[in-house]
Scaffold this motif. Structure first.
Motif, PDB file in Angstrom:
ATOM      1  N   LEU A  34      74.089 -64.055  47.344  1.00 53.52           N
ATOM      2  CA  LEU A  34      73.732 -64.309  48.734  1.00 53.52           C
ATOM      3  C   LEU A  34      72.507 -63.484  49.118  1.00 53.52           C
ATOM      4  N   PRO A  35      71.799 -63.885  50.164  1.00 50.61           N
ATOM      5  CA  PRO A  35      70.663 -63.081  50.633  1.00 50.61           C
ATOM      6  C   PRO A  35      71.106 -61.653  50.961  1.00 50.61           C
ATOM      7  N   THR A  36      70.174 -60.715  50.856  1.00 48.93           N
ATOM      8  CA  THR A  36      70.519 -59.310  51.097  1.00 48.93           C
ATOM      9  C   THR A  36      70.622 -58.975  52.572  1.00 48.93           C
ATOM     10  N   SER A  37      70.246 -59.898  53.425  1.00 45.48           N
ATOM     11  CA  SER A  37      70.307 -59.650  54.868  1.00 45.48           C
ATOM     12  C   SER A  37      71.761 -59.582  55.316  1.00 45.48           C
ATOM     13  N   PRO A  38      72.049 -59.183  56.552  1.00 38.91           N
ATOM     14  CA  PRO A  38      73.434 -59.090  57.037  1.00 38.91           C
ATOM     15  C   PRO A  38      74.210 -60.374  56.792  1.00 38.91           C
ATOM     16  N   GLN A  39      75.468 -60.237  56.404  1.00 38.72           N
ATOM     17  CA  GLN A  39      76.290 -61.380  56.029  1.00 38.72           C
ATOM     18  C   GLN A  39      77.500 -61.580  56.927  1.00 38.72           C
ATOM     19  N   THR A  40      78.115 -60.517  57.394  1.00 37.99           N
ATOM     20  CA  THR A  40      79.381 -60.610  58.115  1.00 37.99           C
ATOM     21  C   THR A  40      79.202 -60.352  59.603  1.00 37.99           C
ATOM     22  N   ASN A  41      80.239 -60.655  60.381  1.00 46.02           N
ATOM     23  CA  ASN A  41      80.187 -60.438  61.825  1.00 46.02           C
ATOM     24  C   ASN A  41      79.842 -58.998  62.175  1.00 46.02           C
ATOM     25  N   SER A  42      80.460 -58.059  61.472  1.00 49.10           N
ATOM     26  CA  SER A  42      80.271 -56.640  61.806  1.00 49.10           C
ATOM     27  C   SER A  42      78.843 -56.170  61.559  1.00 49.10           C
ATOM     28  N   GLU A  43      78.101 -56.878  60.717  1.00 50.51           N
ATOM     29  CA  GLU A  43      76.720 -56.490  60.411  1.00 50.51           C
ATOM     30  C   GLU A  43      75.707 -57.116  61.362  1.00 50.51           C
ATOM     31  N   LEU A  44      76.139 -58.050  62.175  1.00 55.82           N
ATOM     32  CA  LEU A  44      75.225 -58.746  63.076  1.00 55.82           C
ATOM     33  C   LEU A  44      75.047 -57.982  64.382  1.00 55.82           C
ATOM     34  N   THR A  45      73.850 -58.025  64.905  1.00 57.16           N
ATOM     35  CA  THR A  45      73.559 -57.425  66.201  1.00 57.16           C
ATOM     36  C   THR A  45      73.252 -58.531  67.212  1.00 57.16           C
ATOM     37  N   LYS A  51      68.026 -65.048  66.958  1.00 57.86           N
ATOM     38  CA  LYS A  51      67.029 -65.609  66.051  1.00 57.86           C
ATOM     39  C   LYS A  51      67.324 -67.080  65.746  1.00 57.86           C
ATOM     40  N   HIS A  52      66.261 -67.801  65.448  1.00 59.09           N
ATOM     41  CA  HIS A  52      66.440 -69.212  65.098  1.00 59.09           C
ATOM     42  C   HIS A  52      67.144 -69.346  63.753  1.00 59.09           C
ATOM     43  N   ASN A  53      66.706 -68.558  62.770  1.00 62.72           N
ATOM     44  CA  ASN A  53      67.308 -68.591  61.440  1.00 62.72           C
ATOM     45  C   ASN A  53      68.259 -67.409  61.271  1.00 62.72           C
ATOM     46  N   LEU A  54      69.421 -67.713  60.702  1.00 64.60           N
ATOM     47  CA  LEU A  54      70.428 -66.679  60.478  1.00 64.60           C
ATOM     48  C   LEU A  54      71.045 -66.928  59.103  1.00 64.60           C
ATOM     49  N   THR A  55      70.994 -65.934  58.226  1.00 58.16           N
ATOM     50  CA  THR A  55      71.476 -66.127  56.857  1.00 58.16           C
ATOM     51  C   THR A  55      72.831 -65.476  56.633  1.00 58.16           C
ATOM     52  N   ALA A  56      73.547 -65.166  57.686  1.00 60.10           N
ATOM     53  CA  ALA A  56      74.855 -64.507  57.563  1.00 60.10           C
ATOM     54  C   ALA A  56      75.910 -65.521  57.146  1.00 60.10           C
ATOM     55  N   GLN A  57      75.931 -65.836  55.862  1.00 61.15           N
ATOM     56  CA  GLN A  57      76.815 -66.891  55.378  1.00 61.15           C
ATOM     57  C   GLN A  57      78.289 -66.502  55.422  1.00 61.15           C
ATOM     58  N   ARG A  58      78.589 -65.210  55.468  1.00 61.66           N
ATOM     59  CA  ARG A  58      79.982 -64.768  55.504  1.00 61.66           C
ATOM     60  C   ARG A  58      80.417 -64.407  56.924  1.00 61.66           C
ATOM     61  N   SER A  59      79.796 -65.031  57.903  1.00 65.48           N
ATOM     62  CA  SER A  59      80.155 -64.784  59.297  1.00 65.48           C
ATOM     63  C   SER A  59      81.104 -65.862  59.797  1.00 65.48           C
ATOM     64  N   ASN A  60      81.831 -65.548  60.863  1.00 65.95           N
ATOM     65  CA  ASN A  60      82.697 -66.513  61.532  1.00 65.95           C
ATOM     66  C   ASN A  60      82.104 -66.778  62.913  1.00 65.95           C
ATOM     67  N   LEU A  61      81.462 -67.917  63.052  1.00 65.17           N
ATOM     68  CA  LEU A  61      80.771 -68.170  64.318  1.00 65.17           C
ATOM     69  C   LEU A  61      80.626 -69.660  64.595  1.00 65.17           C
ATOM     70  N   LEU A  62      80.334 -69.954  65.854  1.00 67.27           N
ATOM     71  CA  LEU A  62      79.992 -71.298  66.293  1.00 67.27           C
ATOM     72  C   LEU A  62      78.535 -71.292  66.713  1.00 67.27           C
ATOM     73  N   SER A  63      77.799 -72.339  66.342  1.00 67.38           N
ATOM     74  CA  SER A  63      76.391 -72.460  66.702  1.00 67.38           C
ATOM     75  C   SER A  63      76.191 -73.714  67.537  1.00 67.38           C
ATOM     76  N   LEU A  64      75.538 -73.550  68.680  1.00 71.89           N
ATOM     77  CA  LEU A  64      75.190 -74.663  69.562  1.00 71.89           C
ATOM     78  C   LEU A  64      73.712 -74.968  69.361  1.00 71.89           C
ATOM     79  N   ILE A  65      73.405 -76.172  68.895  1.00 71.74           N
ATOM     80  CA  ILE A  65      72.038 -76.545  68.556  1.00 71.74           C
ATOM     81  C   ILE A  65      71.525 -77.573  69.551  1.00 71.74           C
ATOM     82  N   ASP A  66      70.320 -77.353  70.055  1.00 74.24           N
ATOM     83  CA  ASP A  66      69.699 -78.239  71.039  1.00 74.24           C
ATOM     84  C   ASP A  66      68.855 -79.284  70.316  1.00 74.24           C
TER      85      ASP A  66
END
Length: 343
Positions: A34-45, A51-66
């Motif tokens: 996986l990318p070295t950037s933040p991956q999990t919920n606890s690592e996200l700020t 940001k438009h792009n988010l590489t946190a593949q191990r996160s639990n989230l919902l995204s609303l896209i326009d």
């Protein structure tokens, strides 16, 4: 997301789509780079969530896209302390139901943001679900994937913005079929009378699996019918607007197919299969019913089938290139068929 019914939730006006992402992964994926950037919920700020792009593949989230803007920006993100597996738009056009491993959630879109309306706990495991067209019932296949334990099919009500458990939907005694551990994908017919359930949502390269049919008209719904030996794993279903034809996607890597079903006959039956690219996932008919779109995870394309009769499909040589990987697919209200002056 790599698990769950391969659809998304789109608003009635076609402006917004809501996508769920979760951190559930099978052990076989533990060595993925996986990318070295933040991956999990606890690592996200909070700044990262903007940001438009988010590489946190191990996160639990919902995204609303326009979808109304050319670059399709992420308008809002919501982090969950749960694993959101699947999300569907409610038939009322105002609410969105999220199925997660611990709870069912209901959201609304308010001023371009997701607003939580309610959360209803359950204890039946990871859910894949579909909403009844009346909007007052929910059917879910649930369990612990890859555990060796068979999945269960559960029946819920939706009342006063809450999801309430009713009972398990069981296989009718004497019916020649069974639920398997990978029986996770299902979908309810447009008239709400039945639900099609994949017996095995993973191809194994050795045999074909059944499609189980739950009768939702009963006071206590039950799996009362089965279409035997359809494909090597089945992923999803689409129901044609004519109320007669349903199509299932196959999961073979080579020599894959889609299966055309007559759901009005008694019992429902397999009519024929058509060649399709490997690992068919997202599948939808256009609202007008003149086209069928089927996504292939291996080929990186969405194939197009023309509907030429009540039960007739013909593969169109044209397709949509979307890139390699798992795909979910939904169709909004913007689709317009071409006319004779715009071929």
């Amino acid at each position: 997301t790599i698990y769950g019914t391969p659809t998304m939730a789109m608003s009635n006006d076609g402006r917004f789509v809501v996508i769920a992402n979760h951190d559930w992964r099978p052990d076989t994926m533990s060595e993925l780079q996986l990318p070295t950037s933040p991956q999990t919920n606890s690592e996200l700020t909070a700044a990262m969530l903007q940001k438009h792009n988010l590489t946190a593949q191990r996160s639990n989230l919902l995204s609303l896209i326009d979808l109304s803007k050319p670059d399709y920006p992420v308008a809002h993100r919501v982090l969950l302390d749960d694993q959101p597996i699947h999300i569907l738009a409610h038939p009322d056009g105002k609410r969105y139901v999220v199925g997660a491993t611990k709870r069912f959630y209901i959201y609304r879109i308010v001023n371009g943001k997701l607003m939580e309306v309610s959360r209803s706990p359950h204890n039946h495991g990871l859910p894949c679900f579909w909403l009844h067209p009346r909007g007052d019932r929910l059917i879910a296949t649930q369990g612990t994937p890859l555990s060796g334990e068979p999945a269960t099919v559960q029946w819920y009500s939706i009342e006063n913005d809450k999801v309430r458990y009713l009972h398990e939907i069981k296989v009718k005694p004497g019916l020649s079929t069974e639920l398997l551990e990978t029986s996770y994908i299902l979908r309810v017919s447009r008239d709400g009378n039945q639900a099609l359930i994949c017996q095995r949502s993973i191809g194994n390269g050795t045999d074909f699996c059944d499609i189980l049919i739950a009768d939702l008209t009963l006071k206590k719904p039950m799996i009362t019918n089965v279409v035997k030996q359809v494909a090597d794993g089945v992923e999803s279903f689409a129901f044609h607007p004519n109320g007669k034809m349903a199509v299932a996607t196959g999961l073979s890597r080579d020599h894959n197919c889609i299966a055309v079903l007559d759901i009005k006959s008694s019992p429902a039956r397999l009519l024929y299969t058509l060649d399709a690219k490997g690992i068919g996932q997202g599948i939808e008919f256009t609202p007008e019913g003149d086209k069928l779109f089927v996504g292939s995870a291996i080929a990186g394309r969405i194939e197009v089938f023309d509907v030429t009769g009540d039960f007739e499909l013909r593969k169109n040589p044209k397709f949509l290139n979307v890139g390699f990987g798992h795909n979910s697919l939904t169709i909004g209200p913007r689709y317009q068929p071409l006319n004779s002056d715009n071929k």
